[in-house]
Design an enzyme around this catalytic site. Structure first.
Site, PDB file in Angstrom:
ATOM      1  N   GLU A  64       9.068   8.405 -16.801  1.00  0.00           N
ATOM      2  CA  GLU A  64       7.681   8.812 -17.065  1.00  0.00           C
ATOM      3  C   GLU A  64       7.210   8.289 -18.417  1.00  0.00           C
ATOM      4  O   GLU A  64       6.104   7.772 -18.542  1.00  0.00           O
ATOM      5  CB  GLU A  64       7.575  10.341 -17.019  1.00  0.00           C
ATOM      6  CG  GLU A  64       7.833  10.932 -15.640  1.00  0.00           C
ATOM      7  CD  GLU A  64       7.929  12.453 -15.678  1.00  0.00           C
ATOM      8  OE1 GLU A  64       6.963  13.115 -15.331  1.00  0.00           O
ATOM      9  OE2 GLU A  64       9.005  12.981 -16.078  1.00  0.00           O
TER      10      GLU A  64
ATOM     11  N   LYS B 122      16.707  20.132  -9.402  1.00  0.00           N
ATOM     12  CA  LYS B 122      15.628  19.377 -10.045  1.00  0.00           C
ATOM     13  C   LYS B 122      16.157  18.520 -11.184  1.00  0.00           C
ATOM     14  O   LYS B 122      16.782  19.023 -12.113  1.00  0.00           O
ATOM     15  CB  LYS B 122      14.585  20.361 -10.587  1.00  0.00           C
ATOM     16  CG  LYS B 122      13.251  19.706 -10.841  1.00  0.00           C
ATOM     17  CD  LYS B 122      12.171  20.697 -11.218  1.00  0.00           C
ATOM     18  CE  LYS B 122      10.881  19.916 -11.428  1.00  0.00           C
ATOM     19  NZ  LYS B 122       9.849  20.669 -12.094  1.00  0.00           N
TER      20      LYS B 122
ATOM     21  N   HIS C 154       0.838  -1.218   0.000  1.00  0.00           N
ATOM     22  CA  HIS C 154       0.000   0.000   0.000  1.00  0.00           C
ATOM     23  C   HIS C 154       0.867   1.260   0.000  1.00  0.00           C
ATOM     24  O   HIS C 154       0.425   2.306   0.470  1.00  0.00           O
ATOM     25  CB  HIS C 154      -0.921   0.044   1.229  1.00  0.00           C
ATOM     26  CG  HIS C 154      -1.762  -1.170   1.431  1.00  0.00           C
ATOM     27  ND1 HIS C 154      -3.058  -1.262   0.990  1.00  0.00           N
ATOM     28  CD2 HIS C 154      -1.487  -2.360   2.020  1.00  0.00           C
ATOM     29  CE1 HIS C 154      -3.552  -2.454   1.321  1.00  0.00           C
ATOM     30  NE2 HIS C 154      -2.623  -3.134   1.938  1.00  0.00           N
TER      31      HIS C 154
ATOM     32  N   SER D 184      16.542  21.751 -15.066  1.00  0.00           N
ATOM     33  CA  SER D 184      16.108  23.138 -15.160  1.00  0.00           C
ATOM     34  C   SER D 184      17.255  24.000 -14.684  1.00  0.00           C
ATOM     35  O   SER D 184      17.813  23.779 -13.612  1.00  0.00           O
ATOM     36  CB  SER D 184      14.874  23.337 -14.260  1.00  0.00           C
ATOM     37  OG  SER D 184      14.805  24.679 -13.836  1.00  0.00           O
TER      38      SER D 184
END
Lengths: 476, 476, 476, 476
Positions: free
Chosen positions: D301, D294, D167, D288
């Site tokens: 993805e 970042k 979970h 970036s």
């Protein structure tokens, strides 16, 4: 209901033809009969029977006494069904035949008269359209309750700082209200899609008969009116052959379920120890006596999974319809089992998530801490330069270089000095310290639809108003 | 465009960070860059650039001279792209970067200034919404052209008798017009769904930035207005994270494609030797020099298959969106390849079917002959009894018994005598012979939306009017 | 079973934690509990309980007396469940908890001991793998029965002429056997896929615990052996997280369902008046007392629709699994409702089609007549020229020209004279008349796997042998 | 290639029939011709041409000189295609016609002779089966490379402690190796499925002709052999009608893509600041310049999104096939565009993820810290009691109560004293302190397939061996 005996099946077949030599095979019965599903449409079937009987009487096809006897019998059948006392018998092929059988038992020839000018094809299509209309309303109410729970949280802490993510990496500080309202905005469009689906389905098939209407002087406009449809069918073949009303409902539901899965995923993430953004209520999570700190977000997980269930139903019904010649084909019977199960799952998931959201507590300190890590300040400095006339790419480059120099020295932007900023451009002299804070970044973003607390409050008010309008309309 | 060199990729990465030590790997480039797809959005990207530049100028963020230089450069880029003379270079990650690069080559700092107050997140979402709006309009036009071709056939022979099928068995005689109009009715609702999708997408993301708007004094309402959107975004996270506008477009397209597959299936059946209802035009079918009688209905087959393509796209995009946390994730990049291909296939299939239908000739004699085999007459006799007050089930039973007796004697209902009918019920005395013909059966069915030639003509006129209203609206 | 009271739900929650302050909400219960589905796995759950208890005893974790008491209680529970006398109580969250509760009622501490070294995660995964193995076997048996019915028809009339279609246009004469065997060939591969799915699932999760095995000296190989698995789990996280065993089963089922839909479509076509290739048995079709000639192929239609149902289930489970982090997530609970319904529908559809095919009568005269219309003769003439050394395209061209000349004179190839043929090429002199008949065309095609009656008989014998091998293996 | 002129289209139609009065319409051409897709099968088409030509020569259908000329021309065409110098002309309907046209240009009658005993139906099916076989091999290699990268990480740090989740809540401490190997186990089954798909497709359609074989004395076994197929077709209708070989490939690919999406999701989570389990390599992420910390996990993805693409393709092809009568229908042409795109995306995603995994660095300190939070110790205490003969549920209850008492006093289990433990049961006296540590919990779990470092090492070695066996087999 167990499987019917061969005798009972022979009884049924009597409705088809006295000429059939053999009872239908058990396997045919198992494949074709699904009372557990179509039995759920008994309310709609009774409403259709009433409206049809009223119209037949008004058109002079049923004598007043017959119509009165029928009304009486329908009341009785409704009582039996509502009270769980209706007895299905082995030969009941579907709920429609069961109701007609019972009406005949109760009212004799009046029961035998009700199917005049009607076919199972138009009757089933009408029942199912009515059911889909009700389903759209129930799903909309479910979406609105969930949005209401989100809006309550916005009321509580909409102005709190929160990290805004892209690629699941903190990108810019925003407010919790903006995050929650993003989901409300999506659910609002879902409600719009459901309303559109219900509206486009607002055409009553009754009177289309098997596919070619009837020779009796029926008044389809009257039955449409009594059942609350906007208009009667426009093409009698299309009326019995089309199932796009269910497809559009399922498509709207599938998109809503995808939105729900995105909220579910966020709740699962927020409830992790690692994110730690939310504490779930005991009543809305499951736990482990061995690991008291563990609260499993089962509801959010099952809400996430609902996207699969509803999408599967949409695919099933699209594929069933693909390549079917007109008009009615038995393939279409599958529409109900597919649609009813999917709608039921989505209703449960929406109710579950509404409860989960209503009961959860956001950890505002943790959200604020992570908001600080989502540094919009560099962008703000660049935009400050843009305001001075520096072309955006150059501004971006210069601030990027500053950030790079700081990073090389293991310093964050928050530690930059006024002098260093002034060295980049005089206009930046005052932009150190609190100018760079997450709160300041949010405060500088005042566009409607943005993260500023005032914008959030305004958007929340608008969302509540939209829901109120829908609710009023529904209950009218 | 071949794969870029490592040098070119390093150049690109410069846009991300001067701190990155390594050029992106070739595999990353292959996976992430799809200029063949997003290059198709160049018109939308230029429109967005123009509107954004105008707004920046109006808000005083761009000086008038800069804005003028930009306008000029945009004209030039448009000419190059429209003329196929635009040169993409290896480091162009997508069409947006390519356009900005070229603007900068042409206009220097003016090109560097255009991205102020904007992020690729809101830019891409705006481009794609514009594209989807155009796609909805093109698909609607395609549906209307196909409906127009069907209506032309209705004008030609709508009153001709034709068999109406259930379970692909002839069930009742109808008219060719009723059959063709059933498809028109479905396509009309499809057009309604596309319009609804376009309307719900009518919100401009520009100004949402990466996800949290901007500190610049932008005017999102102005860009929305110039680009023809009804309103600017209502939530900046939702604006860059939501893709339900594309999902709804694909859902509407998938349902339309299912309807198209049903028409395709019917054409394939009608064009068989066995049915023999239609002769296809040479220009719209493929043949075999060895079997001159063979005309393959390839267009109808591929139209039928299009349901698979579009449904696959819908599933792909639903699944991509499932369980994504907000706001933008790179997964969403897949939206364009998925949507563009599906829309293109459906456009081609609609155009193909419009041509096929326009060019085909219905074999009215064959249709009439099969209509005669679809015996509604028994139902009509039963309804005649109902009109005399006989309860429907009893009427149905008595006529069923008569039909059974005739069948046992190897006689059809058409051969029944007046005496035999009168023996069932005196009111049937006059119902032999021509009363039982397919034409008489159709003539007795006068309800609006039914098979009667007058009902067909009225429905066709209404359908044309609806299309005309849409077309007017489009071209306004 | 109705919804449990809050008290019962509180009782359940006792299994999770004494620290939970509130009973789970009713909506959480409705969403998470689905006894109607997992109750269907009681046989598997008992088998798993037995195997686990035996292993615990053999490893010395359960004392002999405890093990004996447990065995006794398991016998009793099995009797109750098999006899429909097992009483579920409100607090039974799922069939596993219900069984353990009952074991404890019957055997006290022995019941409390059975869950040692086990978690619901590995228990559920084991139950479901066992169920899927059984499902694969049942579906295979269903495919084989359907193939058996097709082979019986091949035995009866496999050598009869039949038209072979491409694009649903008659293309070449073949034999009925070749047509029916094409479906058998597809179903045979489906059986292979189901076997492969069952084999790849042949790994026992028991011992994996919640996700990290156990500290007790378990013997997973022993439980695997007793339950008939080929081996125990290879990775304890994968053992509780993976559902590809169900996905592969559904994928095999979905492909089989597509094959079934193609046979269903053919039967629907064959049963039309227009094709007229087959007469359905009364017991396997539905009719109309008003149109005695009408026999609706409902079974074939529903078989066709089953492709939608099973594909929908596959999509549902793929989407549920998409993007789930490891290991177990509650989303996975949906696997059972999705899979069980789809497998059940496919079983019913296979049984229905086996009955329908077994009972139908092919109209050999009509098939032969249509075979004659499917003219392979032109191709045969061209190949005759090729055999003389004429390049294929030239041969094709010359015969095409001949066919064209005949067609222009409204003559078919069957009417060509020996002189006309000889004029094309001397070698064709003998190729008029019966040389051009459908039977002759079939007789000239002697390749294995082709339409020749001998090839058909050989292929049928091989197909029967493959089925026999599978059946023997199953029953061993 | 632009759209062909009407003249070119007329030229093409010459292949169909001299009797066609009109050139095919432009819309028909647009819909039916997709050279961009089938052009990708040129290697397979040449191989098929070669094998067919060799067989024709061996069977005496082509004279040796003709065969030699053909071989020569095939070499030349291959050079042109491989070198990108092959010129397609407007009238090339597909790659097969283009190749035959060019062969005829180069070799005259030899080119015209190559199509003897063959139809486009069996040729296309053979080309596509070959392509699918190659695709299965490429995807397998991609999976194995990704597994190799995971195994390299296991070699590096497989014994490191890591939290195990259920979970998405930490449930038990495990080792990093166990986590990574769970993915390897799933990919290994995916490779098995791809191999099974390739094997079941191992049947050569050549010789089936249009659907009914040929009258020429062909040797299908010879062409099958030369092309590396296990056997020739078993049924000539099935050979041209079946596409389950592509469906099975796509199903295997879709399941693999789901597995990849689960790994993708984990990497996205691990790469968040909040989890912080992994640092991505610069070359395999995007960044970036404004937020140097970042690093966006774009590859992970897009890998996650690939599940949508491949599932969409599977749905598309299943739906295209649904309800198609036998044998070949033009609908089937869509198989290639659907399959090629999906396979290509999956190949890229696998390559991307292999690189990403190879380049990432796990943060072992952070993993160990979170492992400590995943407390298996309570379970271990309960199992310790079980080992003393306490029934599991009682043991569980007692430890649960202890944990509850501690929690009420805001103490964790790690802080429990030996006395407190002894008070529960004497056997627990020694179980405080380091006995409760995450490392000790892992060390006590020694079952094969579990988290113990030795079990992990053994499992990794086995996984490597399986990959090595596959690779050897491939390259043989």
């Amino acid at each position: 209901m167990g499987a019917p005996t061969a005798g009972a099946r022979l009884l049924t077949v009597a409705l088809w033809s006295g000429r059939f030599a053999a009872a239908p095979a058990q396997e045919l019965w198992d494949l074709t009969v699904d009372l557990a599903t179509d039995g759920q449409l008994w309310r709609e079937d009774l409403a259709v029977n009433r409206a049809h009987a009223h119209m037949l009487a008004a058109c002079g096809i049923l004598a007043p006494a017959v119509a009165a006897a029928l009304e009486c019998a329908l009341d009785q059948v409704e009582e039996e069904l509502a009270g769980g006392r209706f007895v299905f018998v082995d030969s009941d092929e579907d709920v429609h035949m069961a109701v007609e059988r019972r009406l005949t038992e109760l009212a004799g020839d009046a029961g035998r008269a009700v199917h005049a000018g009607r076919s199972r094809n138009d009757q089933v299509a009408t029942d199912f359209r009515l059911w889909c209309r009700g389903a759209a309303a129930r799903l909309t109410a479910g979406l609105d309750r969930l949005s209401g729970a989100l809006l309550d949280q916005v009321d509580r802490a909409g102005a709190a700082l929160a990290p805004g993510y892209t690629h699941l990496q903190p990108a810019q500080p925003v407010t919790l209200g903006l995050v929650l309202l993003a989901h409300v905005a999506a659910f609002d469009r879902d409600a719009g899609r459901l309303a559109a689906a219900a509206e486009r389905a607002d055409e009553c098939p009754l009177g289309a008969g098997a596919l070619a209407t009837s020779t009796l002087p029926l008044d389809p406009a009257a039955t449409a009116r009594e059942l609350g449809f906007a208009r009667p069918f426009g093409n009698s073949i299309d009326a019995v052959a089309a199932r796009d009303f269910a497809l559009e409902l399922l498509a709207a539901a599938a998109i809503a379920a995808v939105h729900l899965s995105r909220l579910g995923e966020e709740v699962v993430l927020w409830a992790t120890d690692e994110f730690g953004f939310v504490a779930l209520d005991d009543a809305w999570s499951t736990g482990s006596s061995m690991m008291p700190q563990k609260k499993n977000p089962d509801v959010a997980e099952l809400a996430r999974a609902t996207a699969g269930r509803v999408q599967g139903a949409l695919v099933a019904l699209l594929t069933v319809n693909k390549g079917l010649p007109l008009s009615y084909n038995r393939d279409l019977q599958e529409d109900k089992a597919i649609t009813l199960t999917a709608v039921r799952r989505l209703e449960l998931a929406l109710a579950g998530m509404a409860g989960l959201i209503a009961g959860c507590s956001f950890r505002l300190d943790r959200l604020e801490q992570r908001a600080a890590a989502a540094g919009a300040a560099a962008t703000d400095l660049a935009e400050r330069l843009v305001a001075e006339g520096v072309p955006f790419r150059l501004a971006h480059e210069r601030i990027g270089a500053l950030v790079g120099r700081l990073a090389a020295a293991h310093r964050g932007l928050a530690e930059v000095t006024a002098e260093e900023l002034a060295a980049v451009h005089p206009c930046l002299a005052g932009c150190s310290g609190s100018w760079l804070s997450a709160r300041a970044c949010v405060d500088r973003r005042r566009l409607p639809g943005g993260p500023h607390p005032e914008a959030v409050a305004a958007a929340a008010a608008e969302a509540r108003a939209r829901i109120a309008r829908r609710t009023t309309k529904e209950t009218r």
